[in-house]
Design a protein around this motif. Structure first.
Motif, mmCIF file in Angstrom:
data_model
loop_
_atom_site.group_PDB
_atom_site.id
_atom_site.type_symbol
_atom_site.label_atom_id
_atom_site.label_comp_id
_atom_site.label_asym_id
_atom_site.label_seq_id
_atom_site.Cartn_x
_atom_site.Cartn_y
_atom_site.Cartn_z
ATOM 1 N N GLY A 90 0.949 -7.915 -4.555
ATOM 2 C CA GLY A 90 0.626 -8.720 -3.386
ATOM 3 C C GLY A 90 1.761 -8.857 -2.400
ATOM 4 N N PHE A 91 2.977 -8.475 -2.797
ATOM 5 C CA PHE A 91 4.134 -8.531 -1.911
ATOM 6 C C PHE A 91 4.570 -7.149 -1.435
ATOM 7 N N ILE A 92 4.485 -6.126 -2.299
ATOM 8 C CA ILE A 92 5.097 -4.838 -1.983
ATOM 9 C C ILE A 92 4.098 -3.760 -1.562
ATOM 10 N N SER A 93 2.811 -4.062 -1.627
ATOM 11 C CA SER A 93 1.784 -3.122 -1.184
ATOM 12 C C SER A 93 1.256 -3.567 0.175
ATOM 13 N N GLY A 96 12.376 -4.936 18.172
ATOM 14 C CA GLY A 96 12.558 -4.997 16.728
ATOM 15 C C GLY A 96 12.779 -3.648 16.102
ATOM 16 N N ALA A 97 13.242 -3.682 14.856
ATOM 17 C CA ALA A 97 13.438 -2.471 14.070
ATOM 18 C C ALA A 97 13.251 -2.815 12.608
ATOM 19 N N SER A 98 12.809 -1.846 11.841
ATOM 20 C CA SER A 98 12.664 -2.040 10.405
ATOM 21 C C SER A 98 12.891 -0.714 9.710
ATOM 22 N N MET A 99 13.206 -0.795 8.414
ATOM 23 C CA MET A 99 13.319 0.415 7.604
ATOM 24 C C MET A 99 11.960 0.652 6.975
ATOM 25 N N PRO A 100 11.246 1.684 7.383
ATOM 26 C CA PRO A 100 9.869 1.877 6.928
ATOM 27 C C PRO A 100 9.745 2.293 5.471
ATOM 28 N N THR A 101 10.838 2.715 4.845
ATOM 29 C CA THR A 101 10.818 3.067 3.430
ATOM 30 C C THR A 101 11.894 2.264 2.725
ATOM 31 N N PRO A 102 11.734 2.013 1.432
ATOM 32 C CA PRO A 102 12.709 1.209 0.706
ATOM 33 C C PRO A 102 14.107 1.778 0.780
ATOM 34 N N ALA A 103 15.097 0.902 0.892
ATOM 35 C CA ALA A 103 16.491 1.328 0.894
ATOM 36 C C ALA A 103 16.887 1.866 -0.463
ATOM 37 N N ASP A 134 5.333 0.261 -0.443
ATOM 38 C CA ASP A 134 5.208 1.010 0.808
ATOM 39 C C ASP A 134 5.461 0.122 2.024
ATOM 40 N N VAL A 135 6.229 -0.949 1.832
ATOM 41 C CA VAL A 135 6.595 -1.824 2.939
ATOM 42 C C VAL A 135 8.079 -1.667 3.234
ATOM 43 N N GLU A 136 8.515 -2.279 4.340
ATOM 44 C CA GLU A 136 9.923 -2.175 4.720
ATOM 45 C C GLU A 136 10.823 -2.963 3.758
ATOM 46 N N ASP A 137 12.089 -2.566 3.702
ATOM 47 C CA ASP A 137 13.084 -3.320 2.937
ATOM 48 C C ASP A 137 13.890 -4.232 3.849
ATOM 49 N N PHE A 138 13.979 -3.872 5.135
ATOM 50 C CA PHE A 138 14.794 -4.626 6.090
ATOM 51 C C PHE A 138 14.092 -4.622 7.441
#
Length: 359
Positions: free
Chosen positions: A167-170, A204-211, A239-243
């Motif tokens: 529920g958090f990371i998908s 804004g900016a985000s990392m689209p794949t996990p660091a 499959d969510v951003e890390d930052f």
């Protein structure tokens, strides 16, 4: 209300419902929890048995059919909030919904129209507003001690501390990573302290794949959150951003910066804070520190928290109960969440275009 009691149904009975929402409602003598619903049949029945709740369902629509229910408390993954809120309001129920209320502005606008039509209250769960130091800072700021607030910095950074539940990371369940999970907390708190100015643009900016390409072991999946200390196991669910970060401009000329991360290499295990700079003074939350100048010298002081219940979710639920029975406005209205989600949604849209987004 029948027999003088407010009757409650809870949808989604995972960790946060069982840990704080159910105890919060049970703290009010004039409240009775009459039903729970969860897609996990065993979990729903186990919670019903543990707390002596009469009804347990796997289909939340059956819960909504119970005419005796006055209030619905929604604790499901983010992406299910909208459909359940709309259905609950249509069924004539008051609604308390965990944060974020929704993951897009359009969905919140739908809820606001439904709330008005139903003539019921819709409250968003933003429990950090009910910390004693939050209330003290709000009173201090509203008294004009900061002057005009021109810049706010809000951040929610964790050191390798990943929520491993799907529920958090998908994304199909959460709508986003730390930006939606913990970013909504510090952004809502910062906006509330600022008086909810009107946002006009965000970059804004985000990392689209996990660091970190390899995540927590599957054995920890049942945990709500657990530190990441170098264990390695690939997770296809992540499959969510890390930052994510963003710079917001408001109609009154003020600005706000936001930074969020789950897996940052930072000194602190967790740092959720905000800083407001005004023409007279600056303040920090949650330290309560105030910085100003007077009589030719620099002055530092610390505000003391307002005495309040230690469990913020319980206070939140008490406030909602009071608003319902005394016919007051929603303590945390959807219109405020609309501004917050416009900003978070704008960060994701800006990431895609590489440009500033007008709100």
């Amino acid at each position: 209300m029948k027999s003088g009691k407010l009757r409650v149904g809870i949808i989604g009975v995972g960790g946060i419902a069982k840990g704080v929402h159910i105890p919060g409602w049970r703290d009010i003598p004039a409240v009775e929890i009459v039903a729970v619903a969860d897609v996990d049949k065993k979990r729903a029945q186990a919670v019903a048995d543990e707390f002596s709740i009469p009804h347990a369902f796997t289909d939340y629509k059956k819960l909504l059919q119970l005419k005796e229910i006055d209030v619905v408390d929604i604790c499901t993954p983010n992406m299910f909030h909208t459909s359940i809120v709309l259905a609950a309001l249509a069924a004539g129920k008051h609604v308390l919904c965990e944060k974020p209320l929704a993951v897009t502005p359009k969905e919140i606008e739908q809820m606001m129209r439904a709330e008005k039509k139903a003539r019921r209250l819709l409250m968003v769960g933003q429990n950090n507003r009910y910390r004693g130091i939050s209330i003290a800072l709000k009173r201090y700021i509203e008294a004009g001690n900061l002057g005009k607030v021109y810049y706010t910095r809000a951040w929610a950074i964790r050191r390798n501390w990943l929520p491993v539940a799907p529920g958090f990371i998908s994304k199909k369940l959460s709508g986003g990573g730390p930006c939606m999970d913990i970013g909504v907390h510090c952004l809502d708190l910062a906006m509330w302290l600022m008086g909810f100015p009107e946002p006009v643009s965000v970059t804004g900016a985000s990392m689209p794949t996990p660091a970190h390409p390899k995540l927590l072991p599957a054995a920890s999946r049942a945990c709500h959150r657990k530190p990441y200390h170098g264990q390695h196991l690939h997770s296809r669910l992540y499959d969510v951003e890390d930052f994510a970060c963003g710079l917001v401009r408001f109609k009154d000329g003020s600005m706000l910066s936001l930074e969020t991360s789950w897996l940052g290499h930072t000194p602190e295990s967790e740092d959720m804070s905000c800083m407001l700079l005004g023409t007279k003074a600056g303040v920090n939350w949650p330290s309560g520190k105030v910085h100003t100048a007077a009589n030719g010298v620099l002055v530092d002081s610390v505000l003391q928290p307002v005495p309040i219940r230690p469990q913020t979710h319980t206070t939140e639920i008490h406030e909602f109960y009071d608003a319902i029975v005394n016919k007051k406005p929603s303590p945390i209205p959807a219109a405020q969440s609309l501004k917050v989600i416009k900003i978070l949604d704008g960060i994701y849209r800006s990431q895609k275009t590489g440009k500033e987004v007008r709100l």
